[in-house]
Write an enzyme that holds these catalytic residues in place. Structure first.
Site, short mmCIF file in Angstrom:
data_model
loop_
_atom_site.label_atom_id
_atom_site.label_comp_id
_atom_site.label_asym_id
_atom_site.label_seq_id
_atom_site.Cartn_x
_atom_site.Cartn_y
_atom_site.Cartn_z
CG ASP A 79 -10.00 14.00 -7.85
OD1 ASP A 79 -9.83 13.82 -9.08
OD2 ASP A 79 -11.08 14.36 -7.34
CG ASN A 105 -11.02 14.44 -12.78
OD1 ASN A 105 -10.93 13.99 -11.64
ND2 ASN A 105 -11.38 13.71 -13.81
CG ASP A 132 -13.22 11.84 -10.64
OD1 ASP A 132 -12.29 11.98 -9.80
OD2 ASP A 132 -13.14 11.07 -11.61
CG ASP A 134 -6.91 12.02 -11.54
OD1 ASP A 134 -5.84 12.65 -11.49
OD2 ASP A 134 -8.02 12.52 -11.23
CG ASP A 190 0.03 -4.30 -8.47
OD1 ASP A 190 0.23 -5.53 -8.43
OD2 ASP A 190 -0.10 -3.59 -7.46
CG ASP A 218 -1.87 -9.08 -6.86
OD1 ASP A 218 -1.85 -8.37 -5.85
OD2 ASP A 218 -2.81 -9.86 -7.13
CD GLU A 270 0.63 -9.92 -2.36
OE1 GLU A 270 0.03 -9.46 -1.38
OE2 GLU A 270 0.04 -10.26 -3.40
CG HIS A 283 -2.42 -2.05 -1.54
ND1 HIS A 283 -1.15 -2.58 -1.73
CD2 HIS A 283 -3.26 -2.94 -2.11
CE1 HIS A 283 -1.24 -3.71 -2.37
NE2 HIS A 283 -2.52 -3.97 -2.63
CG ASP A 284 -3.02 -5.83 0.32
OD1 ASP A 284 -4.07 -5.32 -0.14
OD2 ASP A 284 -2.23 -6.50 -0.36
C1 GLC Z 1 -2.80 -8.91 -3.41
C2 GLC Z 1 -3.11 -7.43 -3.37
C3 GLC Z 1 -4.45 -7.23 -2.73
C4 GLC Z 1 -5.48 -7.94 -3.55
C5 GLC Z 1 -5.11 -9.41 -3.78
C6 GLC Z 1 -5.90 -10.00 -4.90
O1 GLC Z 1 -2.66 -9.44 -2.14
O2 GLC Z 1 -2.09 -6.73 -2.73
O3 GLC Z 1 -4.77 -5.88 -2.60
O4 GLC Z 1 -6.72 -7.87 -2.91
O5 GLC Z 1 -3.76 -9.58 -4.13
O6 GLC Z 1 -5.48 -9.48 -6.12
CA CA Z 2 -10.11 12.10 -10.60
#
Ligand code: GLC
Ligand code: CA
Length: 575
Positions: free
Chosen positions: A21, A23, A25, A29, A98, A220, A277, A349-350
């Site tokens: 981050d 700035n 908040d 970013d 993405d 995605d 994916e 991230h999932d």
């Molecule tokens: C993919 C992403 C996930 C998102 C889902 C819906 O699996 O990696 O984070 O919630 O698609 O877009």
């Molecule tokens: Ca920020």
């Protein structure tokens, strides 16, 4: 196999909201990312995938896009994005965005127009169905489900599919007598890929971004774009009367037409990198997906992440053992062979943090983290590192469900409660799999908020940041971070690169319990061997090794080609 520019690269995933981050908040970013490019360059990263930073209400943290041509002000401006691409280029790095086009946000202009006029152009950008009259309901439920399976809840809906994030996939289209389909959250209406006008809009947007100098895209949820038509119900698989989306996806044929068209109209013209994916592909489809003229450059190997999953929910999932982990990796490798390139991950991230998931409980330490890193990194394919993985970041602790942000975790918590777990047990069960584990802020320093922000972080920092952080690891030669650097440097070493990138993978001592070992065979022969337990164990080499290329411990105990591996020792040997 036709050689491609990205084959020998190393990729890194950034979850912008939690990276850095700039700035104060509390939200990471793009200027924050720019300020950390040298850190990534120094690590050895070539390709950076950014999770979505387009304009979005952030119902699913940016995977719900309300404008594909704009950056969300929380993440920065279009100028920031252009600067990021330019700064990356200066460093010989590539930026991937993405591509989230199975669905958009219900705040996208297309959806708003569809609500205003469902029979007009934009109504056909989505899957809209009339709300059922009670007569039609009865008829349908009898013929689709069979008398015994009919269920009053599902029979009011166009189909009985269960959304990935819980509940029905159908929601009332505001202000109309119709409903719209959303395989994910209700704020993520599915786009109708059967409509050529929609597809044109998607391609136009992809090319617009590629013209800005992007290296490509991570794609995605793409297997969901093809629906089995006409939409209909399937046998329910839980007491809610709904069925998994997979019942429908299995029946949906012809996704290749969309994917091939997308490739030809976009990525191919730019020699862009694309990584899909993709779940549940059939072995015979692999050449279509990632062969020389595949729909994608690569696709992720999710074999380890899906292991142990239960149709009932996360609370019922089975943990993965070292032997299972080995089996999953080798299965995926064997399936792909030299057809193409998998993208190998330990986490994203999932998923929860890989070190907390794949290392047996109680054994998670610097050595075991390095072992896991080497075993995964040396597989054939493209290595993807998720932010913080290079530090050995671990799962976080949730003291209450109030700590959870992720919609998927909240849904799974409810499922666990419905199944009769106590709130404490339900929280414990979902904590193991929560997507928030990977989304806690990146741990830069041992200072306040792990150096991620000077404000209040949008999601609580993992409290172990005082011991696990980049600053400390940069100066410690034995840190996990420096081990990752060595792995990356080895992949790029001109002497070994050809073998590590293109060499065949051959498992060895496959039946030896808690041991994962394989050869990489190209112009060199390398042996990767990891002792996946704390007890010592031995392996007998067929011949003497020439050189130790990497060792996570100081010594190597070997005599007459017998190697005694200490607990969680990993070796990369040139044979
Ligand atoms: C993919 C992403 C996930 C998102 C889902 C819906 O699996 O990696 O984070 O919630 O698609 O877009
Ligand atoms: Ca920020």
């Amino acid at each position: 196999m036709i050689k491609k520019w990205w084959h020998d690269k190393v990729a890194y995933q950034i979850y912008p909201k939690s990276f850095y981050d700039s700035n104060g908040d509390g939200i990471g970013d793009i200027p924050g990312i720019i300020s950390k490019l040298d850190y990534l360059k120094d690590l050895g990263v070539d390709i950076i995938w950014l999770s979505p930073c387009y304009q979005s209400p952030l119902a699913d943290q940016g995977y719900d896009i309300s404008d594909y041509y704009n950056i969300d002000p929380r993440f920065g401006t279009m100028e920031d994005m252009e600067q990021l691409i330019a700064e990356a280029k200066k460093r010989n790095m590539y930026i991937l965005m993405d591509l989230v086009v199975n669905h958009c946000s219900d705040e996208h202009e297309w959806f708003r127009k569809a609500c205003e006029n469902p029979d007009g152009k934009y109504g056909n950008f989505f899957y809209l169905r009339d709300k059922k009259s009670s007569g039609a309901r009865l008829q349908d439920s009898l013929c689709e489900l069979g008398e015994n399976e009919s269920n009053s809840y599902t029979s009011e809906l166009p189909t009985n599919w269960r959304s990935y994030f819980g509940g029905s996939v159908w929601e009332d289209l505001p202000g109309t007598d119709k409903q719209y389909l959303h395989l994910f959250h209700k704020k993520q209406p599915d786009l109708n890929w059967e409509n050529p006008e929609l597809r044109e809009e998607v391609y136009k947007n992809i090319n617009w971004w590629l013209d800005k100098g992007l290296g490509g895209f991570r794609i995605d949820a793409i297997i969901n774009i093809k629906k089995a038509l006409p939409l209909h119900s399937y046998a329910p698989d839980r007491e809610d009367g709904l069925c998994s989306i997979y019942a429908m996806l299995e029946e949906a044929k012809g996704i290749g037409e969309f994917l091939g068209e997308m490739r030809d109209r976009t990525f191919k013209k730019y020699d862009a990198f694309s990584v899909g994916e993709v779940f549940n592909e059939k072995p015979e489809e692999l050449p279509d997906f990632i062969g020389d003229n595949g729909y994608f450059s690569s696709m992720f190997d999710f074999n380890e992440t899906i292991f142990g999953g239960s149709a009932k929910g996360w609370y019922d999932a089975k943990p993965i053992t070292p032997d299972d982990y080995k089996k999953c990796c080798f299965e995926a490798q064997a399936k792909v062979g030299d057809i193409g390139f998998l993208s190998n991950i330990i986490e994203n991230h999932d998923e929860p943090r890989g070190v907390s998931r794949y290392i047996p409980e109680g054994d998670c330490c610097t050595e075991s983290k390095k072992m896991l890193a080497a075993l995964n990194f040396m597989l054939r394919g493209l290595p993807f590192i998720y932010q913080g993985q290079e530090l050995g970041m671990e799962n976080t602790t949730f003291t209450s469900i109030e700590d959870v942000d992720d919609i998927s975790t909240l849904n799974e918590y409810q499922i666990a409660l419905n199944a009769g777990l106590t709130p404490t047990a339900a929280l414990e069960a979902v904590s193991k799999f929560s997507r928030d584990n990977a989304r806690t802020p990146m741990q830069w320093t041992d200072g306040i908020n792990a150096g991620f922000t000077t404000g209040t972080p949008w999601l609580k920092v993992n409290q172990n940041y005082t011991s696990i952080n980049a600053e400390a690891q940069l100066t410690d030669p034995d840190s996990v971070l420096n081990f990752y650097k060595k792995l990356i440097a080895l992949r790029k070493d001109p002497v070994y690169s050809e073998t590590i990138v293109y060499g065949a993978l051959e498992p060895v001592w496959e039946d030896q319990h808690n041991l994962m070992a394989y050869y990489r065979k190209g112009d060199k022969t390398l042996l990767v061997v990891g002792n996946y337990q704390k007890e010592v164990q031995e392996v007998a080499l067929p011949s003497a090794y020439k050189k130790v290329l990497l060792n996570n411990l100081e010594d190597i105990a070997s005599e007459n080609n017998i190697i005694r591996l200490y607990g969680y020792q990993v070796l990369i040997l040139e044979m």
